[in-house]
Design a protein around this motif. Structure first.
Motif, short mmCIF file in Angstrom:
data_model
loop_
_atom_site.label_atom_id
_atom_site.label_comp_id
_atom_site.label_asym_id
_atom_site.label_seq_id
_atom_site.Cartn_x
_atom_site.Cartn_y
_atom_site.Cartn_z
N PRO A 37 32.50 -12.70 29.31
CA PRO A 37 32.49 -12.91 27.86
C PRO A 37 33.90 -13.11 27.31
N LYS A 38 34.03 -14.07 26.40
CA LYS A 38 35.34 -14.42 25.85
C LYS A 38 36.10 -13.21 25.31
N GLU A 39 35.40 -12.30 24.68
CA GLU A 39 36.06 -11.16 24.03
C GLU A 39 36.32 -9.98 24.96
N ASP B 170 37.27 -22.70 28.47
CA ASP B 170 36.27 -22.27 27.49
C ASP B 170 34.91 -22.73 28.00
N ASP C 73 32.16 -22.89 26.58
CA ASP C 73 31.43 -23.72 25.61
C ASP C 73 31.75 -25.20 25.80
N GLN D 188 28.08 -20.77 28.09
CA GLN D 188 28.34 -20.65 26.67
C GLN D 188 28.73 -19.20 26.35
N GLY D 189 29.77 -19.05 25.52
CA GLY D 189 30.24 -17.72 25.11
C GLY D 189 31.11 -17.05 26.16
#
Length: 180
Positions: free
Chosen positions: A44-46, A78, A80, A89-90
């Protein structure tokens, strides 16, 4: 590459589902590339992991060039913006690789770490953790930081990422009736 050019910061990833896993035998993905052991890691990106990874990427660049180049190439992508067929995605996605075989262990049912007995135990779609280390390089006037894959632990099985069907699926209709 000297030891000074490598980040000395080894980072352990959170658990992730491995993609394009080539840990038992090296593979070249193009004719002009040396065979490597590698895997794609998507998180996850975060995820807090990326703060540590970014700091380690900066450390590797500073060690090699004394500054962070303006057009520093990294292998962080990324999800996405990647091909939709990968379902990233994400997520932030990167490939970790090494010309030398990484250490690979499997978490057994009794909680011990063992080397995999067969190549079939290590596959895309299973869950892993990895120890990675960024390193700086310069090639054809491009300055970048790649991610070295040091060691991998398979944590659990998952559905294989493959479009291949099983022999049972292909031939089940021939169990009864006409075999011609």
């Amino acid at each position: 590459m000297s030891i000074k050019e490598k980040s000395m910061t080894k980072i352990i990833t959170p658990e992730f589902r491995g993609s394009f896993v080539t840990l038992m035998e090296p593979k070249a993905f193009s004719a002009d590339q040396a065979p490597k052991y590698s895997m794609v890691i998507a998180l996850p990106k975060e995820d807090e992991f990326f703060k540590k990874l970014k700091a380690s990427i900066d450390e590797a660049a500073m060690t090699k060039w004394g500054e962070i180049p303006k057009k520093l190439k990294t292998f962080l992508k990324d999800g996405d913006e990647e091909d939709e067929k990968y379902d990233w995605q994400g997520l932030t996605v990167f490939t970790a690789s090494n010309k030398s075989k990484p250490g690979v262990v499997v978490k057994s049912e009794d909680g011990k770490l063992e080397e995999p007995m067969t190549n079939e135990e290590i596959y895309s779609g299973a869950f892993y953790r990895a120890s990675v280390r960024p390193y700086a390089y310069e090639y054809n006037k491009t300055k970048g930081v790649a991610i070295s894959l040091d060691n991998v632990m398979k944590t659990k099985d998952g559905e294989k990422f493959t479009s291949r069907t099983s022999a049972t699926e292909d031939f089940s209709e021939f169990l009864e009736g006409d075999w011609s």
